[in-house]
Write an enzyme that holds these catalytic residues in place. Structure first.
Site, PDB file in Angstrom:
ATOM      1  CD  GLU A  80      12.264   2.889  19.615  1.00 21.47           C
ATOM      2  OE1 GLU A  80      12.306   3.651  20.776  1.00 21.47           O
ATOM      3  OE2 GLU A  80      12.655   3.383  18.757  1.00 21.47           O
ATOM      4  CB  SER A 340     -17.907  -7.973 -37.430  1.00 20.09           C
ATOM      5  OG  SER A 340     -17.913  -7.378 -38.658  1.00 20.09           O
TER       6      SER A 340
END
Length: 673
Positions: A80, A340
């Site tokens: 770029e 339980s």
């Protein structure tokens, strides 16, 4: 003379032109540089767990050059803007070439844009297809270079570059197209991310894979030609497949992440203590279970490193975020009956108070406790059993008998000190049914409680809530409980629970390092015939343990003060609970601790052996048995005074038993002067 005038005029013109150019640049109004980011929730190491859309409905993640693959940055600059680190925002050579190409073609065919000019376009939002747009882009680029560093300009590009749809920035693009963060990319992946921003919609891999592949290969070829990519790598990079679909952004720890963001919505990043690998493992176990569970049934799970108190993994539903099976509801916080699963703490408190021992005989027979007559899960009774057997078989009558001894208030006080929040209907005082799940707790509560047990009776803050001997005795009992299927036996201390009406199934256990807590049931609390802690939740708990890295850690050895004896070797008052322990002799005089008073805060003077707790008993009949936190302390059985040296500050329970089985006890807090 005329030449000097021309030169002077040129100099003045250049000066005026330079001044005008400077002013043109300096007076440029920069658009806002900030854009809303997606909120990111990470694990303890910074790996993304869940990502939320930004306020403008885009996937845009904060990222700096240091968190991006170096190969991507090299290819980006080479393709770029090769002179990015040296030009002032505009590359004259690139612009001249673009102008010539466009003049010859009669239209703009090559923009000659630098990365800075692309950043200018991104923040300005305008087009560059006309010379007026290009001129504004040049002006903004020059202004950006004067006001920002190169690193800051590059960072804006890395976070704002378009990648198709509502994806912006290289980090969001890497997650979307490759399913991973941007810090480690292959050459082919890096090249694709360089190519896409030039035409993000036309090159979208999910819509135009061949176009995307050609653009990627063009970047690779340019990088190889410029010498920034090893030519031998080129064929392999070009052969890499282009992704044909987007990868969903991570949504791990769905409920926990949502909770963190709700508590602080302004924070851009939330770091949770969880471990990504373990989190994924837990989620996979629960999601797979959803396919086997009855319709409408969900599951939740928690993993805690009880050594540090760290929350390692958390799943509030089997299918988090899904409409099916109540996936939006965080069942780790839902208050349900634990069945339980509370029994171990009834036993632990009875052991700590000196009321029972693992070898104490308990009666499992039909019993009426003032109008409350519990029955066992299978409807049968076993007669006389040891406390060890009663807890391993999860018998109901013995558990209620022990709670009757210590009192429901003692249990709920312990639960609250451990950080749990027990609930009862109408906030009424809990009764004996609490031993069998007659109060409400959440999965998070139970995980926290079992972590106290796993740490030998100490909470996450280091305060002792249970005697080490009592905590170890209960864990030792639970490690011997029956296991489902081919699960490892004797290596995990665990307890299951099933609530009344088959609405909730629980399994919570620990090894020497971790606590795993599992709940299963319907979020709407409807009954599920056949649901049980042992058959439904326990297999999931063992499967989660199997996924913990490093395998199971051995449970600790017994503390030095644990009374490891057979039933016959127990002190007479500890051999049996119930009517046999209640004397019928006329000369039996109840005993009492005259010091220390129950609930007292004692400040002990001195350090080490000099810090001593003194207790005194009144009435009763010798010989006496003295216990601290359920552990028998050797002492003169005929003496009415008792002296004990604590290990340090904290809460302890002192118990004395006489020859007839009378007991007196006092719970005190010790502080050192």
């Amino acid at each position: 003379m005329r030449g000097r005038r021309i030169a002077a005029g040129l100099a003045i013109g250049l000066a005026v032109g330079g001044f005008a150019l400077d002013r043109w640049i300096d007076t440029a109004d920069l658009p806002p540089l900030e854009a809303p980011f997606s909120t990111v929730v990470t694990d303890a190491e910074g790996a993304p767990l869940r990502v939320f859309l930004a306020a403008d409905d885009r996937w845009r993640l904060p990222v700096g050059a240091e968190r991006v693959d170096a190969g991507f940055l090299v290819q980006l600059i080479a393709y770029e803007d090769r002179r990015f680190w040296s030009h002032p925002g505009v590359d004259p050579l690139a612009l001249a070439r673009a102008a010539l190409d466009s003049l010859l073609a009669g239209r703009i065919v090559s923009g000659g844009s630098t990365l800075t000019m692309q950043v200018a376009r991104l923040i300005d939002g305008g087009g560059t297809g006309q010379w007026r747009g290009k001129l504004r882009q040049i002006r903004l680029a020059l202004a950006l270079e004067r006001r920002l560093s190169k690193a800051e300009i590059l960072q804006i590009y890395l976070t704002r570059a378009p990648y198709g749809g509502n994806i912006e920035g290289v980090r969001a693009a890497s997650m979307s197209w490759f399913g991973k963060d941007a810090h480690r990319l292959s050459p082919g992946e890096a090249a694709l991310l360089v190519a896409l921003p030039q035409a993000p919609e036309a090159r979208r891999p999910d819509r135009a894979p061949l176009v995307a592949e050609r653009a990627r290969n063009g970047v690779l070829a340019r990088a190889a030609a410029l010498g920034v990519l090893d030519p031998t790598v080129l064929p392999h990079a070009m052969a890499e497949p282009v992704p044909r679909r987007r990868t969903p952004f991570p949504e791990h720890a769905w409920h926990l992440a949502g909770r963190a963001v709700a508590e602080d919505p302004a924070a851009p990043v939330h770091r949770l203590p969880v471990d990504l690998k373990m989190q994924i493992g837990l989620e996979h176990v629960l999601a797979a279970a959803a396919g086997r569970l009855p319709p409408g049934v969900s599951a939740a799970g928690i993993v805690i490193d009880h050594r540090s108190g760290r929350l390692v993994a958390h799943a509030g539903a089997a299918l988090p975020g899904a409409t099916a099976r109540g996936g939006f509801i965080d069942m780790s916080r839902a208050v349900r009956s634990p069945g339980s699963a509370l029994k171990p703490f009834v036993y632990a408190l009875a052991f700590a108070d000196g009321r029972a021992h693992p070898e104490t005989r308990l009666e499992d027979r039909p019993t009426d406790f003032g109008g409350y007559a519990p029955v066992n899960f299978d409807g049968g009774y076993r007669g006389a059993v040891s406390a060890r057997e009663a807890l391993q078989l999860s018998l109901n009558v013995p558990a209620v008998a022990l709670l009757d001894e210590i009192g429901p208030a003692r249990l709920t006080a312990f639960l609250r000190r451990a950080g749990a929040v027990p609930r009862t209907a109408g906030d009424a005082a809990p009764g004996l049914a609490a031993a069998l799940g007659g109060l409400g707790l959440s999965l998070e509560d139970l995980a926290r409680l079992y972590a106290v047990l796993a740490r030998g009776g100490v909470d996450g803050g280091g305060d002792r809530l249970l005697g080490a001997a009592a905590a170890w005795q209960v864990s030792d009992i639970l490690r011997g409980a029956p296991v489902p299927g081919l699960a490892p036996s004797g290596r995990i201390a665990f307890k299951t629970g099933t609530s009344y009406g088959y609405r909730d199934a629980w399994a919570i256990g620990h090894d020497g390092a971790h606590v795993v807590a599992i709940w299963a049931g319907r979020p709407d609390a409807a009954a599920v015939p056949g649901l049980s802690g042992f058959e439904t939740a326990a297999p999931l708990m063992f499967e989660v343990f199997a996924r913990i890295e490093g395998g199971l850690v051995p449970l600790p050895p017994p503390p030095s003060d644990v009374l490891l004896v057979s039933h016959a070797e127990l002190p007479a008052p500890l051999r049996q609970l119930g009517p046999v322990r209640r004397p019928a002799k006329a000369d039996a005089v109840p005993l009492a601790l005259v010091y220390p008073p129950d609930g007292a805060v004692l400040v002990l003077s001195g350090r080490g052996a000099a810090a001593r707790l003194v207790a005194k008993v009144q009435d009763g009949r010798a010989p006496f048995t003295w216990m601290v936190d359920g552990a028998v302390v050797p002492w003169d059985p005929m003496a009415r005074s008792f002296v004990w040296t604590p290990d340090g500050p904290g809460h302890v329970t002192v118990t004395v038993l006489d020859r007839f089985g009378h007991a007196a006890r006092a719970g005190v807090e010790l502080r050192l002067d």
